[in-house]
Each structure stands twice: as structure tokens, then as C-alpha cells.
Scaffold this active site. Structure first.
Site, short mmCIF file in Angstrom:
data_model
loop_
_atom_site.label_atom_id
_atom_site.label_comp_id
_atom_site.label_asym_id
_atom_site.label_seq_id
_atom_site.Cartn_x
_atom_site.Cartn_y
_atom_site.Cartn_z
N GLU A 131 0.82 -1.22 0.00
CA GLU A 131 0.00 0.00 0.00
C GLU A 131 0.85 1.26 0.00
O GLU A 131 0.42 2.31 -0.46
CB GLU A 131 -0.93 0.02 1.23
CG GLU A 131 -2.25 -0.66 0.96
CD GLU A 131 -3.28 -0.42 2.06
OE1 GLU A 131 -4.34 -1.05 1.98
OE2 GLU A 131 -3.05 0.38 2.99
N LYS A 170 -14.10 -0.21 -3.92
CA LYS A 170 -15.18 0.08 -2.97
C LYS A 170 -16.32 0.80 -3.68
O LYS A 170 -17.49 0.46 -3.48
CB LYS A 170 -14.67 0.98 -1.84
CG LYS A 170 -13.73 0.28 -0.88
CD LYS A 170 -13.39 1.20 0.28
CE LYS A 170 -12.21 0.69 1.06
NZ LYS A 170 -11.69 1.66 2.00
N HIS A 191 8.30 -26.81 -1.64
CA HIS A 191 7.69 -27.94 -2.34
C HIS A 191 6.55 -27.50 -3.25
O HIS A 191 5.80 -28.33 -3.75
CB HIS A 191 7.21 -28.98 -1.32
CG HIS A 191 8.35 -29.53 -0.51
ND1 HIS A 191 8.94 -30.74 -0.76
CD2 HIS A 191 9.05 -28.97 0.50
CE1 HIS A 191 9.94 -30.93 0.09
NE2 HIS A 191 10.02 -29.86 0.87
O1 PA5 Z 1 -3.60 0.97 5.89
C1 PA5 Z 1 -4.74 1.34 5.71
O2 PA5 Z 1 -5.07 2.53 5.79
C2 PA5 Z 1 -5.86 0.36 5.46
O3 PA5 Z 1 -5.40 -0.92 5.30
C3 PA5 Z 1 -6.84 0.37 6.61
O4 PA5 Z 1 -6.18 0.01 7.77
C4 PA5 Z 1 -7.99 -0.58 6.34
O5 PA5 Z 1 -8.62 -0.26 5.14
C5 PA5 Z 1 -9.01 -0.50 7.47
O6 PA5 Z 1 -9.45 0.82 7.64
P1 PA5 Z 1 -10.22 1.28 8.92
O7 PA5 Z 1 -9.34 1.14 10.09
O8 PA5 Z 1 -10.59 2.71 8.64
O9 PA5 Z 1 -11.43 0.40 9.05
#
Ligand code: PA5
Length: 461
Positions: free
Chosen positions: A293, A428, A314
Site C-alpha cells: 500500500e 469500494k 515444495h
Molecule cells: O492501511 C490502511 O489505511 C488500510 O489498510 C486500513 O487500515 C484498512 O482499510 C481499514 O481501515 P479502517 O481502520 O478505517 O477500518
């Protein structure tokens, strides 16, 4: 054995050279300076840098430990609801340090509660099993975690779990057993927590999800199963100090960021994180989110993958040894043995394995690691080795911080903002439109048209 995380990059030569290091070092040092001075892109999300020290001297740590102790003593099951950064850090530490069959141990051997993760998928089958577990025990505690407070997966899982809790205990008792970790002011979870009078912990504004393991997001679930979070934070704090060094001999985050970026420049665009202990599987999952990310944007980034060896030797071993050459590996090496179990002797030796009798499994595993390192190196897979002195909360704290800092440096070296994630919104929007969420009508028409063109267009029906 050293007392800190160290990086050995000898197995990256001759794929990279000393000249490459000299050439790119300034870029790495500049990126580190930008991160430390807070002058780079996304600098409103760098609160994680001094979290260990802040947490260690905060009254919040005491509060987390108090609530965690209550959970540890009173809960039969502790359900942690969250996804992505609101789940992976806790899952990684818990899996690394607890007994491999922790949840199935008899209660007197386990002592703390079973820990169950929910809201990290949209699987009805998974959630049904969680709800069934709640019926099997007397005492359930829940920690619902969401920074935005609006994420679909944990949001809907919490709906069902909340209702079940209220049915099981009544509204008032249920509200004492539900702890919410969320933003201080905004989001649906904050509204819900205030209305229902849940105990809450706050996720700081300046810490993004994937960097939040050392906030209450990770700390409460980790402490709730009896793991020493003070030690975890002390380890992270130690790393935060040596990860400021300007010398690649003493700063593993600088070294790691530097070497992986040099490798990327040479065409090695896929990194595989390797472990030799199954309990580290989720460290890799956490690492993949952190780097994936943070770096995968604007057409850039190293693709983060992972394998669990020797299991995956394996299955994936052939490809890594002999497939297309654009991969490098980063191997997690735990220096101190985790187990002294030895292979038993069988004088008949019908299986021809008597030569291993008396040797510890850890020793054999280490030899497998060394043999694999050399084989993959000879197969032209550069290898970075991350040495972890021992698998405990102190060194895990160091490891987590080292990877976080390296990720910030590495992102700036790449020229991206390592602290945003604009790309995760796209799926989303489509999902909301397909589920008829208000405000997404235009997207819905558009996406239905696109789906019709696919052979799988039928799935919209
Ligand atoms: O790193 C990030 O921002 C995302 O992976 C969030 O942690 C994830 O989408 C969960 O978001 P939230 O804590 O707002 O539910």
C-alpha cells in the site's frame, strides 16, 4: 548473536556492486532526512515515528494494560474485529508469539482467552463460525477496530456480533464487554461507541492504518492474550534510536531501503519475504500490506510477495530457483533456536534418515535455510537476510519498527507518497454501486455496462 536486527546483504553481490551502493547512498540518506524532518509527501501521517517513546511514557499504555488484563482474566473468547492495518499487525504479533495451536489448547494450559479475528473478510461462512463460537462459551469480549469507522467488512461483522452480544448478555452488560478503537471524533464507529457508552481507545490522526500496530489498534489485542506490550514497545523504541544512524553498517532500515531500491533499479521488481517458521506467516502478511500500500502507486513499486519455507519449497521452490529472473528474496533469520526437539533414533533405518537422528529440528531447518540461500543465489536470485536475534516481543518490536522506517525511506527513494492509498477506493465505489448504496447511482449504470462486456457479466444477475 547481535542484540539488534541486522541486515546481511552479502548475497546481493554481484547482482549489485559497491559502486551502486555509493551511487544510491545519498538518495537513501536524503530520503531518510526528508522522513525525519517531516518535509516529504504525506507528512501529516508520520506520527508513527516517535510512537514507541510516546506510548511508553503515556498514561494510555496503563489504560490499555488494565483493559487487556480484564480481558485476559475474564474472557473465554476475545474477538478482534478489523481489516487491513486494523488487524494485520495484531494478528502478526499474536501468531508469532503464541503456541501454534493456542486456540485449541485446554483452558488450563492456555490461561488467556481464545483469540478470534473477524471483519477481515465478507465471508458469511467465516462469520457464522465466529457466532457459533460465541455460543460455546460463557464469557466473550469484543474489540472493534476501525480508524475511519466506516469500513464495510468490520462494520457488517460488528452488526451481527453486537446483536449476538446484546442477546447473550443484555444491552448494558454487552456494552461493558465491547471496546471500540477508532478516531477521536469522526466516523460511524465513534458515534456508535458514544451512543452505546463503550470504552474506547483512540487511533491518532497522524498514524495511518498500516503503521498503527504500536497504537491501541495493535496493542490491545496483543496484550489481551497476555503478550508483554511494554517489551514490544521497548524493542521498537530501541530500533527507533538505531534506525536514525546515517551509517548502513548500523542502521538496518537505511540498508534495507537502499539495497531493495538498487535491486529495483536493476530490474528486480518483485520481492519475496521468506520465513522458515510457520508462526511468521502473518508477519509477511503485515509486511505485504505495509510495502504494497505504501509503494504501489503511480505505476511504481516493488511487488511484495511471500513464502513460508520449507513448506513452499515444495510448491514455489521450482519457480524461484529456475523461473523468470526478476525476483529477489528477503529472508527472515531467527538466530536463537525456538525448539530443542530432536529427531528420534531408529536403528533399523528403513527410511534412511538415521543420519539425522539426534539433530534438532531447528538445526536441520537452519541447514535447509543455508542450502536454499546458496541454491537460490546460484539461480540468480539476490538475497537480503534480516537477522532477528530471538523470537520474542522485544525483537518483534524492533523488527516492526525497522520495517516501518525502511518503508518510509524506501517510498521517498521511489518518489511516491508512502503514506496514502488512493487506489484502494476504486473497488469500494464499484461494490457500493452494485449494492445500491445511495449516491452511487451513476457509477452503477456505468459498471453494469462494463460488466456486460465480460464473459462473467452474468454475475450481476
Ligand atoms: O492501511 C490502511 O489505511 C488500510 O489498510 C486500513 O487500515 C484498512 O482499510 C481499514 O481501515 P479502517 O481502520 O478505517 O477500518
Amino acid at each position: 548473536m547481535s542484540e539488534k536486527i541486522t541486515i546481511d546483504y552479502s548475497y546481493t553481490f554481484p547482482f549489485i556492486t559497491e559502486n551502486d551502493i555509493n551511487e544510491h547512498l545519498k538518495n537513501a540518506l536524503d530520503a531518510m532526512k526528508t522522513l525525519e524532518e517531516g518535509t516529504g509527501a504525506g507528512n501529516d501521517f508520520i506520527g508513527w515515528r516517535d510512537l514507541p517513546q510516546k506510548m511508553l511514557s503515556s498514561s494510555e499504555l496503563k489504560e490499555i494494560i488494565e483493559v487487556a488484563n480484564e480481558i485476559y482474566e475474564k474472557a473465554d473468547i476475545f474477538i478482534c474485529i478489523g481489516i487491513g492495518g486494523s488487524y494485520l499487525g495484531a494478528k502478526a504479533v499474536v501468531e508469532s508469539l503464541l503456541h501454534p495451536f493456542y486456540n485449541t489448547l485446554p483452558k488450563n494450559e492456555r490461561i488467556g482467552p481464545k483469540v478470534i479475528f473477524a471483519g477481515q473478510n465478507i465471508s458469511g461462512r467465516w462469520l457464522e463460525a465466529v457466532l457459533e463460537e460465541m455460543d460455546r462459551v460463557d464469557s466473550v469480549y469484543v474489540n472493534v477496530i476501525s480508524k475511519s469507522g466506516t469500513t464495510t467488512e468490520p462494520g457488517i461483522a460488528f452488526r451481527n456480533i453486537k446483536q449476538k452480544m446484546e442477546k447473550k448478555y443484555g444491552k448494558i452488560e454487552a456494552s461493558k464487554r465491547i471496546i471500540a478503537t477508532t478516531d477521536s471524533k469522526k466516523g460511524a464507529l465513534r458515534t456508535l461507541a458514544n451512543t452505546e457508552k463503550y470504552r474506547t481507545f483512540i487511533i491518532p490522526d497522524d498514524v495511518g492504518g498500516r503503521f498503527s500496530v504500536l497504537t491501541p489498534v495493535g496493542l490491545l489485542p496483543i496484550a489481551g492474550v497476555g503478550i508483554d506490550i511494554t517489551k514490544l514497545l521497548k524493542g521498537a523504541n530501541e530500533a527507533s534510536s538505531y534506525c536514525k544512524d546515517k551509517d548502513i553498517a548500523t542502521n538496518p532500515s537505511l540498508t534495507y531501503a537502499l539495497i531493495r531500491n538498487i535491486l529495483l533499479n536493476k530490474g528486480y521488481h518483485t520481492e519475496i519475504l521468506v520465513n522458515y517458521e510457520p508462526c511468521l506467516h502473518y508477519i509477511s502478511e503485515w509486511w505485504k500490506q505495509l510495502y504494497g500500500e505504501s509503494e504501489g502507486k503511480n505505476g511504481k513499486g516493488i511487488f511484495p510477495a511471500s513464502v513460508d519455507f520449507t513448506t513452499d519449497l515444495h510448491s514455489m521452490g521450482q519457480w524461484i530457483q529456475d523461473g523468470q529472473r526478476f525476483i529477489f528474496e528477503t529472508t527472515l533469520n531467527i538466530e536463537k533456536e525456538l525448539s530443542s526437539l530432536k529427531v528420534t533414533s531408529d536403528k533399523e533405518d528403513l527410511d534412511g534418515l538415521e543420519y539425522l537422528a539426534g539433530k534438532s529440528y531447528d538445526e536441520i531447518n537452519k541447514k535447509a535455510m543455508m542450502g536454499t540461500l546458496v541454491a537460490h543465489y546460484e539461480g540468480k536470485v539476490p538475497n537480503i537476510v534480516v537477522n532477528i536475534p530471538e523470537l520474542n516481543s522485544y525483537y518483534l518490536g524492533q523488527l516492526l519498527y525497522m520495517f516501518e522506517k525502511a518503508c518510509g525511506i524506501s517510498g521517498y527513494m521511489l518518489g511516491v507518497n508512502p503514506f496514502d492509498q488512493p487506489g484502494v477506493e476504486d473497488y469500494k465505489k464499484n461494490m457500493f454501486a452494485l449494492l445500491n448504496k445511495k449516491g452511487y447511482e451513476n457509477i452503477k449504470n456505468n459498471i453494469e455496462e462494463k460488466l456486460k462486456k465480460l464473459p462473467q457479466g452474468k454475475i450481476t444477475k
